[in-house]
Motif scaffolding. Sequence first.
Motif, PDB file in Angstrom:
ATOM      1  N   UNK A 106       0.874  -1.165   0.000  1.00  0.00           N
ATOM      2  CA  UNK A 106       0.000   0.000   0.000  1.00  0.00           C
ATOM      3  C   UNK A 106       0.907   1.209   0.000  1.00  0.00           C
ATOM      4  N   UNK A 107       0.823   2.004  -1.045  1.00  0.00           N
ATOM      5  CA  UNK A 107       1.670   3.185  -1.210  1.00  0.00           C
ATOM      6  C   UNK A 107       0.984   4.371  -0.534  1.00  0.00           C
ATOM      7  N   UNK A 108       1.757   5.140   0.229  1.00  0.00           N
ATOM      8  CA  UNK A 108       1.239   6.363   0.822  1.00  0.00           C
ATOM      9  C   UNK A 108       1.100   7.420  -0.273  1.00  0.00           C
ATOM     10  N   UNK A 109       0.064   8.249  -0.169  1.00  0.00           N
ATOM     11  CA  UNK A 109      -0.143   9.290  -1.176  1.00  0.00           C
ATOM     12  C   UNK A 109       0.970  10.333  -1.145  1.00  0.00           C
ATOM     13  N   UNK A 110       1.501  10.591   0.052  1.00  0.00           N
ATOM     14  CA  UNK A 110       2.588  11.558   0.197  1.00  0.00           C
ATOM     15  C   UNK A 110       3.395  11.182   1.427  1.00  0.00           C
ATOM     16  N   UNK A 111       4.596  11.688   1.508  1.00  0.00           N
ATOM     17  CA  UNK A 111       5.448  11.386   2.664  1.00  0.00           C
ATOM     18  C   UNK A 111       4.797  11.888   3.952  1.00  0.00           C
ATOM     19  N   UNK A 112       4.013  12.946   3.858  1.00  0.00           N
ATOM     20  CA  UNK A 112       3.374  13.514   5.047  1.00  0.00           C
ATOM     21  C   UNK A 112       2.328  12.567   5.635  1.00  0.00           C
ATOM     22  N   UNK A 113       1.683  11.784   4.783  1.00  0.00           N
ATOM     23  CA  UNK A 113       0.630  10.889   5.265  1.00  0.00           C
ATOM     24  C   UNK A 113       1.155   9.504   5.622  1.00  0.00           C
TER      25      UNK A 113
END
Length: 129
Positions: A106-113
């Motif tokens: 599962x890939x995170x949408x952005x490093x922040x999330x």
Amino acid sequence: MSSSSLETRALERLVPRCLVRRLQHPSRHAASLRSPSVEVYEGALAFIDISGFSRLSELLSERHGAQGAELLQTYINRYFRSLIEIVVAHGGDILKFAGDAFIASWRADSAASAPGQAAGGGAACGSSR
């Protein structure tokens, strides 16, 4: 529906979405399509394994002889199909199959999330059914 979106949907059923993204944008990923490459991203991984596979294989062989292997393949395909649908429905991607197991990401949408958002997809997947 355009023919390119039909092709993309068909391709997504056969290869990981990370590869489909690269194929959709060859000018951006030209070098990585010609030779092995590494992609780094925040996310979550799950190793999904069928418990008791060896014992099931033995039992089917004992009870059904040569047909036991065919039955085992049928059961595994049916079970994997179900698991894969759950993984994909929760935003996951199948990266690799290995016998009676596979690896999902599962890939995170952005490093922040990340990693919470990606782990949330995996956790939701695990609590399905």
